[in-house]
Scaffold this active site. Structure first.
Site, PDB file in Angstrom:
ATOM      1  N   ASP A 178       0.832  -1.204   0.000  1.00  0.00           N
ATOM      2  CA  ASP A 178       0.000   0.000   0.000  1.00  0.00           C
ATOM      3  C   ASP A 178       0.870   1.260   0.000  1.00  0.00           C
ATOM      4  O   ASP A 178       0.627   2.211  -0.742  1.00  0.00           O
ATOM      5  CB  ASP A 178      -0.885  -0.044   1.260  1.00  0.00           C
ATOM      6  CG  ASP A 178      -2.109   0.844   1.158  1.00  0.00           C
ATOM      7  OD1 ASP A 178      -2.474   1.232   0.034  1.00  0.00           O
ATOM      8  OD2 ASP A 178      -2.688   1.150   2.212  1.00  0.00           O
ATOM      9  N   HIS A 259      -4.580   2.329  -6.869  1.00  0.00           N
ATOM     10  CA  HIS A 259      -5.784   2.116  -6.064  1.00  0.00           C
ATOM     11  C   HIS A 259      -7.035   1.888  -6.917  1.00  0.00           C
ATOM     12  O   HIS A 259      -7.961   1.200  -6.494  1.00  0.00           O
ATOM     13  CB  HIS A 259      -5.993   3.262  -5.070  1.00  0.00           C
ATOM     14  CG  HIS A 259      -5.203   3.065  -3.802  1.00  0.00           C
ATOM     15  ND1 HIS A 259      -3.859   3.301  -3.745  1.00  0.00           N
ATOM     16  CD2 HIS A 259      -5.566   2.585  -2.572  1.00  0.00           C
ATOM     17  CE1 HIS A 259      -3.417   2.996  -2.524  1.00  0.00           C
ATOM     18  NE2 HIS A 259      -4.432   2.559  -1.798  1.00  0.00           N
ATOM     19  N   HIS A 262      -6.941  -1.698  -7.663  1.00  0.00           N
ATOM     20  CA  HIS A 262      -7.390  -2.424  -6.458  1.00  0.00           C
ATOM     21  C   HIS A 262      -8.915  -2.474  -6.414  1.00  0.00           C
ATOM     22  O   HIS A 262      -9.519  -3.517  -6.216  1.00  0.00           O
ATOM     23  CB  HIS A 262      -6.851  -1.744  -5.207  1.00  0.00           C
ATOM     24  CG  HIS A 262      -7.531  -2.177  -3.947  1.00  0.00           C
ATOM     25  ND1 HIS A 262      -8.731  -1.629  -3.522  1.00  0.00           N
ATOM     26  CD2 HIS A 262      -7.225  -3.145  -3.051  1.00  0.00           C
ATOM     27  CE1 HIS A 262      -9.107  -2.242  -2.421  1.00  0.00           C
ATOM     28  NE2 HIS A 262      -8.220  -3.150  -2.097  1.00  0.00           N
ATOM     29  N   HIS A 278      -5.753  -5.669   1.267  1.00  0.00           N
ATOM     30  CA  HIS A 278      -5.765  -4.400   0.526  1.00  0.00           C
ATOM     31  C   HIS A 278      -4.423  -4.136  -0.177  1.00  0.00           C
ATOM     32  O   HIS A 278      -4.360  -3.956  -1.386  1.00  0.00           O
ATOM     33  CB  HIS A 278      -6.111  -3.268   1.493  1.00  0.00           C
ATOM     34  CG  HIS A 278      -6.014  -1.899   0.903  1.00  0.00           C
ATOM     35  ND1 HIS A 278      -6.991  -1.370   0.095  1.00  0.00           N
ATOM     36  CD2 HIS A 278      -5.040  -0.958   0.983  1.00  0.00           C
ATOM     37  CE1 HIS A 278      -6.626  -0.153  -0.284  1.00  0.00           C
ATOM     38  NE2 HIS A 278      -5.450   0.114   0.239  1.00  0.00           N
TER      39      HIS A 278
HETATM   40 ZN    ZN Z   1      -4.484   2.059   0.222  1.00  0.00          ZN
END
Ligand code: ZN
Length: 375
Positions: A178, A259, A262, A278
């Site tokens: 992340d 992101h 994601h 995540h």
């Molecule tokens: Zn994140």
């Protein structure tokens, strides 16, 4: 298309206070007393057993009246409504989030609904949720729903590294995935308004760069220390990079491709993929980000090498979706290109077809790295 509204002012935002160190949970009463004496302590059952009881006891010794809120596992509107009603019924003064990203994101939403302050005590260094003034909300089935933005950041973020080191190293590695996106995305989104609605400041760029520097210096060492349950300087540095630097960096810098990918990946209904964390999904998004940034092979290798060394996924196979059809990947691309997605912060032309090709391209680059390195 970045900056459609021609925003010119810069904006930086952060929590009021960030505290990190071994056993700092015992100092929680000192840092929380200004918010009132009747908190809702939100945590799931497992976290409550690991750290919640200890925190509750420390607070009760200091005369806090603690209401326990049991988090059901999904940061969904239903869950937020349920816990908000409990908080109202018990007339709580503020909300304490003790746990991972979804617990924290739910607590922020509950606090915002009730006009209360929120104190965040993360028990893993796996996401950049603790410091930010936004929540990622999901449908009860786990599919991404939307981002919810708040006018204030959490009041206090208290990070007890003695607790964080007890979590499996996979959590820290996921946080590295992340956090590794932070600098790349902020650079790609530098001409777009950040999540506070202003342009990035110089300090936001510096934070993103420092975050990345720490991960390359200490990422692998910290994950190994975590496996040995050792709170070392490298471990402390990476916890700070994953939590504070990544949190401030993405919020006041900006997100872009990683992101959005994601979020797009939630479109595929696959049990292995769904079980990925995540930051693990963001890690594959990092490779997609590098593809669309036009990064040369040497640069790709630098990032992939770090991610592989800490066990992060860099290919569709690693994500458990090696058999994904073109149709499914086009669905991922379509969701990544939803109208309110951060992919539109990119300073380049984006279409669903371009994103679909980037996903295929990222997979090939990840595979090629492994072949060349005999992995
Ligand atoms: Zn994140």
């Amino acid at each position: 298309m970045p900056n459609l509204n021609r925003v010119t002012e810069k904006l930086f935002q952060s929590p009021s206070k960030y505290i990190q160190g071994p056993s700092v949970i015992h100092h929680a009463p000192k840092y929380l007393s200004s918010f009132g004496a009747a908190p809702l302590l939100l945590s799931d059952d497992l976290v409550y057993q690991i750290a919640g009881k200890e925190l509750k006891t420390a607070l009760e010794i200091a005369n806090f009246k603690v209401t326990r809120g049991i988090f059901g596992g999904e940061a969904s509107k239903d869950e937020i409504t349920r816990l908000g009603a409990l908080s109202k019924e018990k007339s709580v003064d503020f909300i304490i989030a003790l746990g991972g990203g979804k617990t924290i994101d739910s607590a922020k939403a509950i606090a915002d609904d009730l006009g209360l302050e929120v104190a965040v005590l993360p028990t893993t260094a796996s996401t950049d949720a603790p410091c930010s003034a936004l929540s990622v909300l999901y449908r009860p089935n786990g599919e991404f729903e939307n981002y919810r933005f708040y006018s204030n950041n959490p009041s206090v973020v208290l990070v007890d590294t003695s607790i964080i080191v007890q979590a499996p190293a996979r959590f820290l590695a996921s946080g590295i995935g992340d956090a590794l996106a932070t600098n790349l995305e902020a650079k790609a989104a530098r001409n777009s308004p950040n999540s506070g609605g202003g342009l990035p400041t110089e300090i936001a760029s510096a934070i993103g760069a420092k975050c990345e520097e720490i991960l390359f210096k200490y990422g692998r060492q910290a994950v190994e220390a975590n496996k040995a349950k050792a709170v070392t300087p490298a471990f402390e540095a990476v916890v700070e990079a994953n939590t504070l630097l990544s949190g401030l960096g993405f919020e006041s810098g900006g997100n872009a491709v990683a992101h959005a990918i994601h979020n797009g990946l939630t479109a595929i209904n696959n049990r292995v993929l769904h079980a990925k964390m995540h930051g693990e999904k963001v890690a594959f998004g990092v490779v997609c980000q590098l593809i669309l940034d036009g990064a040369p092979t040497s640069e790709m290798d630098r990032y992939i090498s770090l991610m592989v060394s800490v066990g992060l996924p860099t290919t569709l196979t690693d994500l458990g979706i090696e058999n994904a059809t073109d149709e499914e990947l086009r669905l991922v691309a379509a969701l990544a290109c939803a109208p309110n997605e951060t992919i539109w912060n990119m300073d380049r032309v984006i279409t669903e077809d371009i994103v679909f090709n980037a996903i295929r391209g990222a997979d090939i680059v990840g595979k090629d790295y492994k072949v060349r390195n005999g992995l």
